[in-house]
Design a protein around this motif. Structure first.
Motif, PDB file in Angstrom:
ATOM      1  N   GLU A 236       0.748  -1.133   0.206  1.00  0.00           N
ATOM      2  CA  GLU A 236       0.085  -0.031  -0.118  1.00  0.00           C
ATOM      3  C   GLU A 236       0.837   1.152  -0.011  1.00  0.00           C
ATOM      4  OE1 GLU A 236      -3.871  -1.486   2.699  1.00  0.00           O
ATOM      5  OE2 GLU A 236      -1.933  -1.253   3.442  1.00  0.00           O
ATOM      6  N   LEU A 237       2.095   1.017  -0.469  1.00  0.00           N
ATOM      7  CA  LEU A 237       2.849   2.218  -0.279  1.00  0.00           C
ATOM      8  C   LEU A 237       2.839   3.293  -1.310  1.00  0.00           C
ATOM      9  CD1 LEU A 237       6.378   0.673   0.837  1.00  0.00           C
ATOM     10  CD2 LEU A 237       4.720   2.057   2.474  1.00  0.00           C
ATOM     11  N   ASP A 238       2.026   3.008  -2.291  1.00  0.00           N
ATOM     12  CA  ASP A 238       1.503   3.999  -3.305  1.00  0.00           C
ATOM     13  C   ASP A 238       1.007   5.382  -2.679  1.00  0.00           C
ATOM     14  OD1 ASP A 238       2.629   2.465  -5.385  1.00  0.00           O
ATOM     15  OD2 ASP A 238       0.362   2.078  -6.170  1.00  0.00           O
ATOM     16  N   GLN A 239       0.170   5.071  -1.816  1.00  0.00           N
ATOM     17  CA  GLN A 239      -0.395   6.376  -0.856  1.00  0.00           C
ATOM     18  C   GLN A 239       0.397   7.143  -0.414  1.00  0.00           C
ATOM     19  OE1 GLN A 239      -2.768   5.128   2.743  1.00  0.00           O
ATOM     20  NE2 GLN A 239      -2.537   3.056   1.780  1.00  0.00           N
ATOM     21  N   TYR A 240       1.791   6.452  -0.086  1.00  0.00           N
ATOM     22  CA  TYR A 240       2.773   7.062   0.483  1.00  0.00           C
ATOM     23  C   TYR A 240       3.491   7.989  -0.227  1.00  0.00           C
ATOM     24  CZ  TYR A 240       7.518   7.548   3.070  1.00  0.00           C
ATOM     25  OH  TYR A 240       8.737   7.907   3.556  1.00  0.00           O
ATOM     26  N   LEU A 241       3.726   7.415  -1.394  1.00  0.00           N
ATOM     27  CA  LEU A 241       4.600   8.193  -2.333  1.00  0.00           C
ATOM     28  C   LEU A 241       3.793   9.141  -2.956  1.00  0.00           C
ATOM     29  CD1 LEU A 241       6.394   5.202  -3.778  1.00  0.00           C
ATOM     30  CD2 LEU A 241       7.376   6.822  -2.383  1.00  0.00           C
ATOM     31  N   ALA A 242       2.619   9.027  -3.088  1.00  0.00           N
ATOM     32  CA  ALA A 242       1.634  10.030  -3.751  1.00  0.00           C
ATOM     33  C   ALA A 242       1.819  11.522  -2.621  1.00  0.00           C
ATOM     34  CB  ALA A 242       0.151   9.514  -3.535  1.00  0.00           C
ATOM     35  N   LEU A 243       2.163  11.309  -1.505  1.00  0.00           N
ATOM     36  CA  LEU A 243       2.323  12.668  -0.846  1.00  0.00           C
ATOM     37  C   LEU A 243       3.766  13.067  -0.898  1.00  0.00           C
ATOM     38  CD1 LEU A 243       0.862  11.276   2.507  1.00  0.00           C
ATOM     39  CD2 LEU A 243      -0.251  12.433   0.612  1.00  0.00           C
ATOM     40  N   TRP A 244       4.493  12.700  -1.779  1.00  0.00           N
ATOM     41  CA  TRP A 244       5.887  13.033  -2.054  1.00  0.00           C
ATOM     42  C   TRP A 244       6.101  13.575  -3.389  1.00  0.00           C
ATOM     43  CZ3 TRP A 244      10.300  13.382   1.407  1.00  0.00           C
ATOM     44  CH2 TRP A 244      10.184  12.662   2.752  1.00  0.00           C
ATOM     45  N   THR A 245       7.149  14.793  -3.625  1.00  0.00           N
ATOM     46  CA  THR A 245       7.522  15.005  -4.948  1.00  0.00           C
ATOM     47  C   THR A 245       8.276  14.023  -5.413  1.00  0.00           C
ATOM     48  OG1 THR A 245       9.292  16.174  -4.086  1.00  0.00           O
ATOM     49  CG2 THR A 245       7.361  17.394  -4.205  1.00  0.00           C
ATOM     50  N   GLU A 246       8.407  13.816  -6.722  1.00  0.00           N
ATOM     51  CA  GLU A 246       8.973  12.729  -7.517  1.00  0.00           C
ATOM     52  C   GLU A 246      10.660  12.841  -7.011  1.00  0.00           C
ATOM     53  OE1 GLU A 246       8.733  10.228  -9.571  1.00  0.00           O
ATOM     54  OE2 GLU A 246       6.426  10.815  -9.687  1.00  0.00           O
ATOM     55  N   ASP A 247      11.146  13.890  -6.610  1.00  0.00           N
ATOM     56  CA  ASP A 247      12.526  14.092  -6.336  1.00  0.00           C
ATOM     57  C   ASP A 247      12.736  14.276  -4.606  1.00  0.00           C
ATOM     58  OD1 ASP A 247      11.480  16.585  -5.936  1.00  0.00           O
ATOM     59  OD2 ASP A 247      13.248  17.591  -6.664  1.00  0.00           O
ATOM     60  N   GLY A 248      11.642  13.961  -3.952  1.00  0.00           N
ATOM     61  CA  GLY A 248      11.636  14.062  -2.618  1.00  0.00           C
ATOM     62  C   GLY A 248      12.776  13.218  -1.761  1.00  0.00           C
ATOM     63  N   THR A 249      13.022  14.049  -0.639  1.00  0.00           N
ATOM     64  CA  THR A 249      14.123  13.278  -0.113  1.00  0.00           C
ATOM     65  C   THR A 249      13.986  13.351   1.746  1.00  0.00           C
ATOM     66  OG1 THR A 249      15.716  14.510  -1.409  1.00  0.00           O
ATOM     67  CG2 THR A 249      16.639  13.601   0.826  1.00  0.00           C
ATOM     68  N   TRP A 250      14.255  12.158   2.102  1.00  0.00           N
ATOM     69  CA  TRP A 250      13.900  11.554   3.592  1.00  0.00           C
ATOM     70  C   TRP A 250      15.220  11.633   4.107  1.00  0.00           C
ATOM     71  CZ3 TRP A 250      14.519   7.021   6.445  1.00  0.00           C
ATOM     72  CH2 TRP A 250      13.911   7.016   7.635  1.00  0.00           C
TER      73      TRP A 250
ATOM     74  N   GLY B 160      19.956  10.066  14.898  1.00  0.00           N
ATOM     75  CA  GLY B 160      18.792   9.155  15.272  1.00  0.00           C
ATOM     76  C   GLY B 160      19.309   8.554  16.685  1.00  0.00           C
ATOM     77  N   THR B 161      18.246   7.941  17.407  1.00  0.00           N
ATOM     78  CA  THR B 161      18.378   7.116  18.417  1.00  0.00           C
ATOM     79  C   THR B 161      18.109   5.508  18.182  1.00  0.00           C
ATOM     80  OG1 THR B 161      16.305   7.332  19.254  1.00  0.00           O
ATOM     81  CG2 THR B 161      17.980   8.845  20.064  1.00  0.00           C
ATOM     82  N   SER B 162      17.298   5.225  17.310  1.00  0.00           N
ATOM     83  CA  SER B 162      17.091   3.865  16.932  1.00  0.00           C
ATOM     84  C   SER B 162      17.214   3.779  15.305  1.00  0.00           C
ATOM     85  CB  SER B 162      15.403   3.462  17.372  1.00  0.00           C
ATOM     86  OG  SER B 162      14.541   4.257  16.596  1.00  0.00           O
ATOM     87  N   LEU B 163      17.129   4.853  14.418  1.00  0.00           N
ATOM     88  CA  LEU B 163      17.278   5.013  13.027  1.00  0.00           C
ATOM     89  C   LEU B 163      18.789   5.161  12.798  1.00  0.00           C
ATOM     90  CD1 LEU B 163      14.129   6.756  11.847  1.00  0.00           C
ATOM     91  CD2 LEU B 163      14.652   4.554  11.396  1.00  0.00           C
ATOM     92  N   PRO B 164      19.339   4.560  12.013  1.00  0.00           N
ATOM     93  CA  PRO B 164      20.801   5.158  11.099  1.00  0.00           C
ATOM     94  C   PRO B 164      20.467   6.468  10.675  1.00  0.00           C
ATOM     95  CG  PRO B 164      19.767   3.239  10.150  1.00  0.00           C
ATOM     96  CD  PRO B 164      19.012   3.351  11.007  1.00  0.00           C
ATOM     97  N   THR B 165      21.476   7.100  10.558  1.00  0.00           N
ATOM     98  CA  THR B 165      21.394   8.349   9.729  1.00  0.00           C
ATOM     99  C   THR B 165      21.440   8.044   8.270  1.00  0.00           C
ATOM    100  OG1 THR B 165      24.032   8.755   9.878  1.00  0.00           O
ATOM    101  CG2 THR B 165      22.747   9.835  11.450  1.00  0.00           C
ATOM    102  N   GLN B 166      20.900   8.508   7.398  1.00  0.00           N
ATOM    103  CA  GLN B 166      20.913   8.319   6.072  1.00  0.00           C
ATOM    104  C   GLN B 166      20.041   9.176   5.211  1.00  0.00           C
ATOM    105  OE1 GLN B 166      17.695   4.939   5.471  1.00  0.00           O
ATOM    106  NE2 GLN B 166      17.586   5.112   7.854  1.00  0.00           N
ATOM    107  N   GLU B 167      20.109   9.118   4.020  1.00  0.00           N
ATOM    108  CA  GLU B 167      19.404  10.070   3.069  1.00  0.00           C
ATOM    109  C   GLU B 167      19.032   9.147   1.796  1.00  0.00           C
ATOM    110  OE1 GLU B 167      20.745  14.107   2.764  1.00  0.00           O
ATOM    111  OE2 GLU B 167      20.134  14.275   1.066  1.00  0.00           O
ATOM    112  N   GLN B 168      17.528   9.293   1.637  1.00  0.00           N
ATOM    113  CA  GLN B 168      16.712   8.568   0.770  1.00  0.00           C
ATOM    114  C   GLN B 168      16.358   9.577  -0.238  1.00  0.00           C
ATOM    115  OE1 GLN B 168      17.389   5.488   0.537  1.00  0.00           O
ATOM    116  NE2 GLN B 168      17.863   5.224   2.759  1.00  0.00           N
ATOM    117  N   ARG B 169      16.515   9.523  -1.603  1.00  0.00           N
ATOM    118  CA  ARG B 169      16.035  10.762  -2.634  1.00  0.00           C
ATOM    119  C   ARG B 169      15.540   9.968  -3.845  1.00  0.00           C
ATOM    120  NH1 ARG B 169      17.488  13.847  -7.099  1.00  0.00           N
ATOM    121  NH2 ARG B 169      16.849  15.869  -6.744  1.00  0.00           N
ATOM    122  N   GLY B 170      13.974  10.476  -3.717  1.00  0.00           N
ATOM    123  CA  GLY B 170      13.410   9.759  -5.133  1.00  0.00           C
ATOM    124  C   GLY B 170      12.245   9.004  -4.632  1.00  0.00           C
ATOM    125  N   HIS B 171      11.512   8.650  -5.485  1.00  0.00           N
ATOM    126  CA  HIS B 171      10.258   7.659  -5.006  1.00  0.00           C
ATOM    127  C   HIS B 171      10.997   6.361  -4.986  1.00  0.00           C
ATOM    128  CE1 HIS B 171       6.177   9.772  -6.119  1.00  0.00           C
ATOM    129  NE2 HIS B 171       6.959  10.702  -5.402  1.00  0.00           N
TER     130      HIS B 171
END
Lengths: 155, 155, 155
Positions: free
Chosen positions: B40-54, B59-70
């Protein structure tokens, strides 16, 4: 449908603009509590009227007190930082939610919110320090809405 | 009273419409984190621009990182579900509040929010996993406002 | 800029007025849960349609149930206070946030929110009792928006 076609009361439109401004101030005050240093308290005072009052009516971790006017508000915010209760390095988070905003007049509003303060947010498990409620009075000024009185009840 | 009678700036009206759209997206992203399955992740991506970056800055429980694009955003969301960190069955709740929304222009906004993630919400006592802050950039697109960049700071 | 100059859809303006009214009701319901006594439940019922339904679909501390109509809603609210689950003296706080509000029509809206209930808020450390989600249906009535159905999922 008919209701949508009805003319919209300009006062109602004015209120939603005002309400969102107030809701943003409520959140900004929380962010400032967690991240503004002693040298950055001008941004805190800019959200208060000159004669603003911060009153702790009952506390679990804060002593009851009343601070009135910018000088007293600044001194109290400085003291909380010096005591390690809030501000950079304390790893606190003031979560503010469950906000009701009501207008007493076009230029005066009341807000009621719940707070939930975390400390040690970088530890293995964040620690809930306190919860409680803010009862706020906001007034419209030439520089936008400002907080005129905040009553804090912890617990 | 006089102030209410004043003409209301259409740009201010536009902004409250836009701000509520953004506030709804902020909450929707949290709901999706907890309840959308890998399929069901299409609904997640629909909220992001194509070139969106997370970007996880610290982090305390998440590793530092950068994810770009759908494609990268989808892969990271899938990985979090496979790791049992979020999604159906993990009994997580991403509580998002204390939102400030500010407009950099008519078509670009910044939001700052606090998150508080629970896990094991069906246990005897819900467990606070982490708290922290999102700093987001939203942009207006022909399909409505979308998230362009999210910076995550845990702690 | 061009977009701001565009005519604003009156229906969109109507919706932001309506949405803030609904967001205020969501918070008011939480405040009432914590602070309204058995003798003050009229303010609770005033927020519900006459045929309103409160349905607990799955619970961790609440039994599953469905209560329909003002008399049943009042009796259930009274019972929760008599059981010491909510209301004055229980030191509970219903934190409600992460709200999405969507309109099914001009006169009907759906809201989805997260709750986080504290109890023993005056103890040394507030205790998280439960978290979960509300799925609500609101309808426009001649006396303003009212809650028509609330589905509660704890966990």
């Amino acid at each position: 449908m008919d209701q949508v076609a009805e003319a919209i009361d300009p006062a109602a439109v004015r209120r939603v603009i005002d309400e969102l401004e107030i809701r943003n101030i409520l959140a900004r005050l929380a962010h400032i509590a967690d991240t503004a240093s002693i040298n950055e308290l001008d941004q805190y005072l800019a959200l208060w009227t000159e004669d603003g009052t911060w009153a702790v009516l009952s506390g679990t971790s804060l002593p009851t007190q009343e601070q009135r006017g910018h000088a007293a508000l600044r001194a109290a915010a400085k003291a909380r930082r010096e005591a390690g209760v809030q501000g950079p390095g304390t790893n606190s988070r003031h979560i503010v939610s469950t906000n009701v905003v009501e207008f007493e007049s076009a230029d005066r509003a009341r807000a009621r919110s719940y707070f939930h303060v975390f400390r040690d947010t970088r530890g293995e498990r964040p620690v809930s320090d306190s919860v409680g409620e803010y009862t706020d009075t906001f007034v419209r000024t030439p520089e936008g809405w400002k907080l005129h009185r905040r009553e804090v009840v912890q617990g």
